[in-house]
Design a protein around this motif. Sequence first.
Motif, PDB file in Angstrom:
ATOM      1  N   GLY A 101      35.092  40.208  50.536  1.00  0.00           N
ATOM      2  CA  GLY A 101      34.417  39.245  49.564  1.00  0.00           C
ATOM      3  C   GLY A 101      35.090  39.344  48.340  1.00  0.00           C
ATOM      4  O   GLY A 101      35.690  38.558  47.732  1.00  0.00           O
ATOM      5  N   ARG A 102      35.446  40.827  48.001  1.00  0.00           N
ATOM      6  CA  ARG A 102      36.130  40.874  46.514  1.00  0.00           C
ATOM      7  C   ARG A 102      37.694  40.497  46.549  1.00  0.00           C
ATOM      8  O   ARG A 102      38.115  39.654  45.733  1.00  0.00           O
ATOM      9  N   LEU A 103      38.064  40.669  47.726  1.00  0.00           N
ATOM     10  CA  LEU A 103      39.792  40.481  47.905  1.00  0.00           C
ATOM     11  C   LEU A 103      39.898  38.649  47.941  1.00  0.00           C
ATOM     12  O   LEU A 103      40.724  38.115  47.335  1.00  0.00           O
ATOM     13  N   ILE A 104      38.822  38.160  48.650  1.00  0.00           N
ATOM     14  CA  ILE A 104      38.981  36.840  48.637  1.00  0.00           C
ATOM     15  C   ILE A 104      38.599  36.087  47.374  1.00  0.00           C
ATOM     16  O   ILE A 104      39.422  35.202  46.803  1.00  0.00           O
ATOM     17  N   ARG A 105      37.933  36.704  46.594  1.00  0.00           N
ATOM     18  CA  ARG A 105      37.534  36.172  45.292  1.00  0.00           C
ATOM     19  C   ARG A 105      38.671  36.323  44.424  1.00  0.00           C
ATOM     20  O   ARG A 105      39.059  35.471  43.520  1.00  0.00           O
ATOM     21  N   ASN A 106      39.355  37.329  44.546  1.00  0.00           N
ATOM     22  CA  ASN A 106      40.203  37.670  43.559  1.00  0.00           C
ATOM     23  C   ASN A 106      41.679  36.788  43.918  1.00  0.00           C
ATOM     24  O   ASN A 106      42.374  36.381  42.988  1.00  0.00           O
ATOM     25  N   HIS A 107      41.694  36.435  45.316  1.00  0.00           N
ATOM     26  CA  HIS A 107      42.632  35.572  45.812  1.00  0.00           C
ATOM     27  C   HIS A 107      42.494  34.091  45.145  1.00  0.00           C
ATOM     28  O   HIS A 107      43.586  33.349  44.677  1.00  0.00           O
ATOM     29  N   LEU A 133      30.846  31.723  50.401  1.00  0.00           N
ATOM     30  CA  LEU A 133      30.247  33.014  50.010  1.00  0.00           C
ATOM     31  C   LEU A 133      29.341  33.585  51.202  1.00  0.00           C
ATOM     32  O   LEU A 133      28.520  32.702  51.338  1.00  0.00           O
ATOM     33  N   HIS A 134      29.606  34.708  51.653  1.00  0.00           N
ATOM     34  CA  HIS A 134      28.665  35.370  52.436  1.00  0.00           C
ATOM     35  C   HIS A 134      27.397  35.555  51.913  1.00  0.00           C
ATOM     36  O   HIS A 134      27.461  35.959  50.828  1.00  0.00           O
ATOM     37  N   PRO A 135      26.384  35.271  52.463  1.00  0.00           N
ATOM     38  CA  PRO A 135      25.033  35.657  51.877  1.00  0.00           C
ATOM     39  C   PRO A 135      25.066  36.950  51.605  1.00  0.00           C
ATOM     40  O   PRO A 135      24.511  37.462  50.628  1.00  0.00           O
ATOM     41  N   ARG A 136      25.582  37.898  52.373  1.00  0.00           N
ATOM     42  CA  ARG A 136      25.605  39.355  51.809  1.00  0.00           C
ATOM     43  C   ARG A 136      26.367  39.664  50.845  1.00  0.00           C
ATOM     44  O   ARG A 136      26.034  40.801  49.741  1.00  0.00           O
ATOM     45  N   ALA A 171      24.446  33.353  58.230  1.00  0.00           N
ATOM     46  CA  ALA A 171      23.861  34.672  58.195  1.00  0.00           C
ATOM     47  C   ALA A 171      22.643  34.484  57.120  1.00  0.00           C
ATOM     48  O   ALA A 171      22.736  33.863  56.169  1.00  0.00           O
ATOM     49  N   SER A 172      21.284  34.825  57.361  1.00  0.00           N
ATOM     50  CA  SER A 172      20.075  34.294  56.744  1.00  0.00           C
ATOM     51  C   SER A 172      20.216  34.569  55.252  1.00  0.00           C
ATOM     52  O   SER A 172      20.419  35.630  54.817  1.00  0.00           O
ATOM     53  N   LEU A 173      20.036  33.580  54.482  1.00  0.00           N
ATOM     54  CA  LEU A 173      19.682  33.888  53.087  1.00  0.00           C
ATOM     55  C   LEU A 173      18.241  34.443  52.898  1.00  0.00           C
ATOM     56  O   LEU A 173      18.159  34.989  51.865  1.00  0.00           O
TER      57      LEU A 173
END
Length: 400
Positions: free
Chosen positions: A221-227, A243-246, A275-277
Amino acid sequence: MNQEIQGGGACVPCVRGRVLLVEDDAAVAKVYGRILRQAGLTVHVASEGATALRILETEQLDLVVSDIAIPGPDGIALLRAAREQDPDLPVMLMTGGPDLQSAIHAVEYGASRYFLKPVEPHVLVATAKDVVLRGRDARTKRRAFESYLAANRQAEERDALEITFDHALCGLFMAYQPIVKWSSREVFAYEALVRTEAKELRRPDELIAVAEKLGRLFELGRLIRNHVAAGMTNQPWTVFMNLHPRDLLDEELYDPGAPLSRVASRVVLELTERASLGSVLDLQDRLLRLRELGFRLALDDLGAGYAGLTSFAQTRPDIVKLDMSLTRGVDADPTRQRLIRAMCGLCEEFGMDVVSEGVETAAERDTLARLGCDRMQGYFFAKPAPDFPVAKYDAPLDGG
Ligand code: G
Ligand code: MN
């Protein structure tokens, strides 16, 4: 340990166990059976080979005591069958007529003992108990070894998966797909979609599944956001990203100093129920913190069976994205048309924008526009590509 004194004075631990006694001489079978039972063992008796084989197959045994010369399949055949079925099942052979060939077979197929008849009762009992214990010991060790091997294999598989995932992260890039405002023939934003050059994890859902399995979802998730943040520098667009709920549980997401937070006013975070919120306990609080940072929120895949009206109420999104299953063939489906018209009306009341996903044909495009859905995304306008692809409209504005 509980000890018993046997006939010959030998001191043998008390053992419970199930014995198959194979003996065609009824008198001998009776005597041996009684001796073994008195020693605490449960005894099945067979007087010939076929019955013995059937018992061997159906009963959980700790020991086979068999005469070699019996009608039907003989004691050696029984020994071989026992070996095939359970490498740790002890087999004691007895014979009144010893010969070299049967002795060789007994050794070859791993008999525990080779006795000449008659066998002394105390020897029979002491030996039976001894080999039952050894058999159990061997079984325990084998199981321990097997689970050690399985654990080792699992660790190796995991290591290999970690390497595959590392490659996928190294080759990670974002593809962008335009979201258009049809009435003005303009790109209104792009959706950033994660991709990787690593061929083993080409499909984003597989990439995410592996991240989940390895417990490396935050890292992904962090890598995607930085990209995404890096891709937004030097270009003016608003960018939607999944955004993955996790990821909502990752504090880094709320860090005002994080690269994505710095461009939050141009970022729309898409949430989906895939994936459940519901597992995010303080969802409202977290969504509020994101809004305070300047992010807008979209509800993704509405109508796909994941995102229901519950998540609509839970997230109160700024933008609703209708799943492509509602778009597909909408021009020929009055039910979907009514659904989309109703959703667009509802969203307008709430002050939410609607985007229809997966537009592939001019007929779908025109129907959606007629139903009041002006914002669209799909292969018809452009496929996702790394360099913010230009949208193709294939119909000019009136007078334009
Ligand atoms: O769940 P989400 O809506 O983020 O999924 C977007 C996915 O849909 C991307 O993988 C993208 O490649 C794909 N996609 C985008 N437009 C179309 C389209 O018009 N048709 C189809 N079949 N898939 C599309
Ligand atoms: Mn999406």
